[in-house]
Write a protein that holds these residues in place. Structure first.
Motif, PDB file in Angstrom:
ATOM      1  N   LEU A  33       0.801  -1.216   0.000  1.00 56.65           N
ATOM      2  CA  LEU A  33       0.000   0.000   0.000  1.00 56.65           C
ATOM      3  C   LEU A  33       0.839   1.273   0.000  1.00 56.65           C
ATOM      4  O   LEU A  33       0.291   2.360  -0.166  1.00 56.65           O
ATOM      5  CB  LEU A  33      -0.942   0.008   1.211  1.00 56.65           C
ATOM      6  CG  LEU A  33      -1.975  -1.124   1.264  1.00 56.65           C
ATOM      7  CD1 LEU A  33      -2.795  -1.043   2.541  1.00 56.65           C
ATOM      8  CD2 LEU A  33      -2.880  -1.092   0.047  1.00 56.65           C
ATOM      9  N   ARG A  44      -3.972   5.124  -7.956  1.00 59.17           N
ATOM     10  CA  ARG A  44      -4.963   5.107  -6.878  1.00 59.17           C
ATOM     11  C   ARG A  44      -5.559   6.491  -6.667  1.00 59.17           C
ATOM     12  O   ARG A  44      -6.773   6.651  -6.524  1.00 59.17           O
ATOM     13  CB  ARG A  44      -4.318   4.597  -5.588  1.00 59.17           C
ATOM     14  CG  ARG A  44      -5.248   4.558  -4.387  1.00 59.17           C
ATOM     15  CD  ARG A  44      -4.516   4.043  -3.163  1.00 59.17           C
ATOM     16  NE  ARG A  44      -3.415   4.919  -2.782  1.00 59.17           N
ATOM     17  CZ  ARG A  44      -2.519   4.608  -1.850  1.00 59.17           C
ATOM     18  NH1 ARG A  44      -2.572   3.448  -1.229  1.00 59.17           N
ATOM     19  NH2 ARG A  44      -1.548   5.457  -1.551  1.00 59.17           N
ATOM     20  N   ASP A 122      -3.206   5.368   4.149  1.00 58.86           N
ATOM     21  CA  ASP A 122      -3.251   4.047   4.780  1.00 58.86           C
ATOM     22  C   ASP A 122      -3.315   4.235   6.291  1.00 58.86           C
ATOM     23  O   ASP A 122      -2.315   4.586   6.919  1.00 58.86           O
ATOM     24  CB  ASP A 122      -2.025   3.233   4.378  1.00 58.86           C
ATOM     25  CG  ASP A 122      -2.045   1.824   4.961  1.00 58.86           C
ATOM     26  OD1 ASP A 122      -3.115   1.415   5.477  1.00 58.86           O
ATOM     27  OD2 ASP A 122      -1.015   1.134   4.895  1.00 58.86           O
ATOM     28  N   THR A 166      -7.300   3.704   2.487  1.00 55.60           N
ATOM     29  CA  THR A 166      -7.111   2.680   1.476  1.00 55.60           C
ATOM     30  C   THR A 166      -8.079   1.519   1.645  1.00 55.60           C
ATOM     31  O   THR A 166      -8.271   0.733   0.721  1.00 55.60           O
ATOM     32  CB  THR A 166      -5.677   2.140   1.527  1.00 55.60           C
ATOM     33  OG1 THR A 166      -5.385   1.702   2.868  1.00 55.60           O
ATOM     34  CG2 THR A 166      -4.685   3.223   1.137  1.00 55.60           C
ATOM     35  N   THR A 214      -7.057  -0.048  -4.553  1.00 56.57           N
ATOM     36  CA  THR A 214      -6.290  -0.795  -3.553  1.00 56.57           C
ATOM     37  C   THR A 214      -6.013  -2.211  -4.034  1.00 56.57           C
ATOM     38  O   THR A 214      -4.930  -2.764  -3.806  1.00 56.57           O
ATOM     39  CB  THR A 214      -7.045  -0.821  -2.215  1.00 56.57           C
ATOM     40  OG1 THR A 214      -7.259   0.521  -1.762  1.00 56.57           O
ATOM     41  CG2 THR A 214      -6.251  -1.569  -1.159  1.00 56.57           C
ATOM     42  N   ARG A 217      -3.073  -2.279  -6.174  1.00 56.15           N
ATOM     43  CA  ARG A 217      -1.841  -2.167  -5.400  1.00 56.15           C
ATOM     44  C   ARG A 217      -1.391  -3.530  -4.892  1.00 56.15           C
ATOM     45  O   ARG A 217      -0.198  -3.768  -4.725  1.00 56.15           O
ATOM     46  CB  ARG A 217      -2.058  -1.235  -4.204  1.00 56.15           C
ATOM     47  CG  ARG A 217      -2.495   0.168  -4.565  1.00 56.15           C
ATOM     48  CD  ARG A 217      -1.353   1.065  -4.844  1.00 56.15           C
ATOM     49  NE  ARG A 217      -0.484   1.206  -3.697  1.00 56.15           N
ATOM     50  CZ  ARG A 217       0.744   1.679  -3.754  1.00 56.15           C
ATOM     51  NH1 ARG A 217       1.255   2.016  -4.908  1.00 56.15           N
ATOM     52  NH2 ARG A 217       1.490   1.797  -2.681  1.00 56.15           N
TER      53      ARG A 217
END
Length: 246
Positions: A33, A44, A122, A166, A214, A217
């Protein structure tokens, strides 16, 4: 959906790679993340920005929405004796390069512009894990306001930070002008339906956008495109080259 559910509860999803294909570090949930290799952090951010832009275009009009507005400082760049001050000029250039993410006219007040700053954070990072997620989002909203609110007010514009986690946690500000003024001819029951519709659009669509970004990721590739293929195709017999001549 399974990845998003596990991330929300702080559980590492299964079947993740052992090493990061971008920086060759241990591929943990926190690293996935936060790793900046491969441009997935920007993706993102842009995924959330584009979804919010789409919803604002539906609530207002597409002509009232602009992308990446400049945030400029309006002040005299000359020193006390009338000569240009070097440090002040450098500061002005730096400020003129600051940009918001979305410009929308008519969110908080009819006819007035608003610059929106988007951020995804995050809340399970080591610096945030001991704090309440809502307080993390609130502190980052205050940080954005401290940086951009005064310059926007100098331009006679509002500024609204839009910070999400996130894991899909939203702390979305309501827009009373859109709900109360834009639907004056509706009966009270109609306004209640509009409020519920706005809540569903804001929370459902934006949460899905955050989850989609997310997920990339966690499962997407961080290998640069120039290492995967050549910039231009090559043919041994020259067939198809005419397609690039037009």
């Amino acid at each position: 959906f399974r990845d998003a559910l596990l991330v929300r509860y702080g559980i590492t999803p299964p079947d993740l790679p052992k090493r990061c294909d971008g920086c060759d570090a241990n591929f943990t949930l926190q690293h996935a993340l936060s790793c900046k290799k491969g441009g997935l952090v920007i993706f993102r951010h842009n995924e959330i920005r584009d979804e919010l832009t789409y919803l604002l275009g539906k609530a207002l009009t597409p002509s009232a929405i602009r992308d990446e507005p400049l945030i400029q400082i309006c002040h005299n760049a000359n020193g006390a004796n009338g000569t240009p001050d070097k440090s002040d000029s450098e500061n002005t250039v730096r400020k003129e390069q600051d940009r918001g993410d979305i410009f929308a006219r008519g969110i908080w007040r009819n006819g007035y512009g608003c610059i929106i700053g988007v951020r995804a954070t995050d809340t399970d990072q080591p610096t945030h894990c001991k704090r309440d997620p809502d307080s993390v989002i609130l502190s980052q909203e205050k940080e954005k306001k401290k940086k951009y609110l005064e310059p926007c007010l100098e331009q006679h514009r509002h500024f609204t930070p839009f910070v999400v986690s996130t894991g899909g946690l939203l702390k979305v500000a309501k827009h009373p002008h859109l709900l109360n003024d834009s639907h004056k001819s509706w009966p009270q029951d109609g306004k209640d339906h509009i409020r519920r519709f706005v809540d569903i659009c804001e929370h459902a669509r934006l949460s899905i956008a955050v989850i989609r970004a997310t997920h990339l990721r966690l499962r997407g590739s961080r290998t640069p495109a120039h290492k995967m293929s050549s910039k231009f195709p090559f043919w041994e017999d020259g067939a198809g080259v005419a397609l690039f001549e037009r």
